[in-house]
Design a protein around this motif. Structure first.
Motif, mmCIF file in Angstrom:
data_model
loop_
_atom_site.group_PDB
_atom_site.id
_atom_site.type_symbol
_atom_site.label_atom_id
_atom_site.label_comp_id
_atom_site.label_asym_id
_atom_site.label_seq_id
_atom_site.Cartn_x
_atom_site.Cartn_y
_atom_site.Cartn_z
ATOM 1 N N ILE A 83 0.962 -0.894 -0.554
ATOM 2 C CA ILE A 83 0.023 -0.246 -0.509
ATOM 3 C C ILE A 83 0.505 1.705 -0.274
ATOM 4 N N THR A 84 2.139 1.604 0.612
ATOM 5 C CA THR A 84 2.882 2.393 1.229
ATOM 6 C C THR A 84 3.467 2.768 -0.177
ATOM 7 N N ASN A 86 2.778 1.430 -3.122
ATOM 8 C CA ASN A 86 1.951 1.727 -4.299
ATOM 9 C C ASN A 86 0.724 3.495 -4.183
ATOM 10 N N SER A 87 0.804 3.942 -3.256
ATOM 11 C CA SER A 87 0.606 5.217 -3.024
ATOM 12 C C SER A 87 1.743 6.255 -3.538
ATOM 13 N N ARG A 88 2.946 5.871 -3.806
ATOM 14 C CA ARG A 88 3.531 6.718 -3.925
ATOM 15 C C ARG A 88 3.457 6.864 -5.794
ATOM 16 N N GLU A 90 0.240 6.713 -6.734
ATOM 17 C CA GLU A 90 -0.809 7.966 -7.172
ATOM 18 C C GLU A 90 -0.645 9.026 -7.233
#
Length: 90
Positions: A83-84, A86-88, A90
């Motif tokens: 998640i960490t 992947n959030s970078r 977006e």
């Protein structure tokens, strides 16, 4: 636009019996299945050039070349790493 996937590399000593790393593979499978559209998963040997690049000695998971999880990681810890990273994107 298609976003880049989080790269997950699992390293295993292929010289060992598969029974020694089967539970870890099952745990990795459970987590990566939740993120199947955003994760690129690869299995590699602990003797590979990538293993040398990351200084891998034993079974472990590398997330996006940045986060290293030892073989005894929790599923929550692995999910958070994905998640960490992947959030970078977006």
């Amino acid at each position: 636009m298609k976003k880049n996937k989080v790269k997950v590399e699992a390293f295993f000593p292929f010289s060992a019996c598969t029974c020694t790393y089967a539970p870890l593979m099952e745990k990795i499978g459970r987590v990566t299945a939740k993120f199947k559209d955003s994760v690129e998963f690869q299995v590699k040997s602990t003797t590979s050039k990538e293993a040398r690049k990351y200084s891998v000695q034993g079974a472990c998971v590398i997330v996006d070349g940045v986060i290293r999880l030892p073989a005894d990681f929790s599923e929550n810890e692995f999910e958070e790493a994905i998640i960490t990273r992947n959030s970078r994107r977006e």
